[in-house]
Design an enzyme around this catalytic site. Structure first.
Site, short mmCIF file in Angstrom:
data_model
loop_
_atom_site.label_atom_id
_atom_site.label_comp_id
_atom_site.label_asym_id
_atom_site.label_seq_id
_atom_site.Cartn_x
_atom_site.Cartn_y
_atom_site.Cartn_z
N GLN A 280 0.81 -1.22 0.00
CA GLN A 280 0.00 0.00 0.00
C GLN A 280 0.84 1.26 0.00
OE1 GLN A 280 -1.57 -1.12 4.04
NE2 GLN A 280 -1.47 1.09 4.38
N CYS B 222 -5.19 0.31 3.61
CA CYS B 222 -5.28 -1.09 4.03
C CYS B 222 -6.69 -1.64 3.85
CB CYS B 222 -4.83 -1.23 5.48
SG CYS B 222 -5.82 -0.24 6.65
N HIS C 83 -6.17 -1.34 11.42
CA HIS C 83 -5.56 -1.89 10.20
C HIS C 83 -6.43 -3.00 9.64
CE1 HIS C 83 -2.38 -2.55 7.38
NE2 HIS C 83 -2.05 -3.74 7.84
N ASN D 44 -0.96 -9.45 4.62
CA ASN D 44 -0.85 -8.02 4.86
C ASN D 44 -0.67 -7.28 3.54
OD1 ASN D 44 -0.71 -5.66 6.32
ND2 ASN D 44 1.05 -6.24 7.55
#
Length: 323
Positions: A127, A133, A270, A290
C-alpha cells in the site's frame, strides 16, 4: 588499563560501523532518499533507536520470552507515532444496522485451511505511504470469492476503491476507510481489474469506465473468531480489522496475546485478510495476508495466535457474496 580502553574503543567503533552499514543497506533495500542532510540525520537517529529495540526484542525471542522475531523493515526510519499515523482504518468500525449476520452454525471447522494452496489468493501487494489497508483487505476478500465462483484468480483494483469509494460511502481514500463500506461501493458500481486501474499509492480522480469484472450482492459480518474459522473453512478468505500498532518490525513467528497489541474494538487500526489457519507446536494460529509488500514478515504474511483475540481480531470481520 590502557589495553582495556583501546579494546573498548575498538568495540564502539566496530558497533558504530555496523549500524552505519545497516543504515546504508536499509536505504538501498527500500529506496530511501531524504530532502536534506538534516532530515537524513534525523532519520538515521530514529533508525538507530529502532535497531536497538529490534535487537533487544530478538534477544528475548532467542530466550523464548516472546513468540515472534523482529527485523528491519521499511518502517525503521519512522517513529512509532509516525507509524501509527499510517494505520488509518477509519474510526471505530460500527456494525451496520442492515448487516447480514453469519448464521451457518452447521459448518464443521477443518483442522487446517490455507486458501493460498487452493489458488484463491493473489500475490502480496504494497500500500506504500497511503492509508489504504481497508481497500486491499476488501479487494482480497472479493478476489477469493471470485476465484471460488469462477475458478479464475484475478487481481482487482484497490486504487478504484481509494479513488471512487469515497465520502458517499464513508471512506476517505488514503486517509482510511472500512471494508464493509468498500463492499457497498462494489455492490453499486462493480470493480475493475488491477491491470485496467493500477495502484498509485495516492488518491486520484475517480476513473470508473463501467467495465467491471464482478459485483457484490451482499456481505456477511462475523461476530467472533469461531465464526471466522467456520467462514474461512467453507467460504474463503475473510477481511478482518486488527490493532497493528506492534507489527511494524515483524519478521517471523506467531504473534500472541502478550505482544502489547490491544484487544479493544476502539483500537482497531488496520485491515488485513485471513487466508487460513493452522497449528505449530500446539499453538493454533491465523494465516494473515498483509499489504506491506512481500519483503515484510513471512513473505508478506504474518501469523496471529488463534482464539485469544490477539490484536483485537474478532471485533470486525466480513466477507462478500458476489452476484
Amino acid at each position: 588499563m590502557k589495553f582495556l580502553v583501546v579494546v573498548a574503543t575498538l568495540v564502539l567503533v566496530a558497533g558504530a560501523s555496523s549500524v552505519y552499514e545497516e543504515w546504508q543497506q536499509f536505504k538501498l533495500d527500500h529506496g530511501k532518499t531524504y530532502r536534506s542532510v538534516v532530515e537524513e540525520k534525523r532519520r538515521f537517529s530514529v533508525f538507530q533507536k529502532n535497531l536497538i529495540d529490534i535487537q533487544e526484542h530478538n534477544k528475548k525471542y532467542e530466550r523464548g520470552e516472546v513468540s515472534f522475531a523482529k527485523k528491519v523493515t521499511q518502517f525503521a526510519d519512522m517513529t512509532h507515532e509516525e507509524f501509527l499515523d499510517l494505520l488509518k482504518l477509519q474510526g471505530v468500525p460500527a456494525l451496520p444496522s442492515d448487516a447480514v449476520y453469519f448464521e451457518e452454525t452447521d459448518i464443521e471447522e477443518k483442522d487446517a485451511v490455507d486458501w493460498r494452496k487452493e489458488g484463491a489468493v493473489t500475490p502480496v501487494k504494497n500500500q506504500g505511504h497511503c492509508g489504504s489497508c481497508w481497500a486491499f483487505s476488501a479487494v482480497g476478500a472479493i478476489e477469493g470469492q471470485f476465484f471460488k465462483k469462477n475458478g479464475t484468480l484475478v487481481s482487482l483494483s484497490a486504487q478504484e476503491l481509494v479513488d471512487c469509494a469515497t465520502e458517499y460511502y464513508g471512506n476517505e481514500g488514503c486517509n482510511g476507510g472500512l471494508m464493509g463500506q468498500a463492499f457497498d461501493f462494489v455492490e453499486d458500481e462493480g470493480i475493475q481489474t488491477e491491470e485496467s486501474y493500477p495502484y498509485k499509492a495516492k488518491r486520484s480522480i475517480c476513473q470508473m469506465n463501467g467495465e467491471y469484472v464482478t459485483k457484490v450482492k451482499t456481505y456477511h459480518l462475523l461476530l467472533n473468531e469461531q465464526e471466522i474459522a467456520r467462514a474461512v473453512s467453507a467460504k474463503g478468505p475473510v477481511a478482518v480489522a486488527i490493532d497493528a500498532s506492534q507489527l511494524s518490525f515483524y519478521d517471523q513467528g506467531i504473534v500472541d496475546e502478550k505482544c502489547k497489541c490491544s484487544k479493544k474494538r476502539e483500537d482497531l487500526n488496520h485491515g488485513v485478510l485471513v487466508v487460513g489457519y493452522g497449528s505449530e507446536n500446539g499453538v493454533d494460529y491465523w494465516i494473515v495476508k498483509n499489504s506491506w509488500g512481500a519483503d515484510w514478515g513471512e513473505k508478506g504474511y504474518f501469523r496471529l495466535k488463534k482464539d485469544v483475540k490477539a490484536c483485537g481480531i474478532g471485533n470486525y470481520n466480513t466477507y462478500p457474496v458476489l452476484l
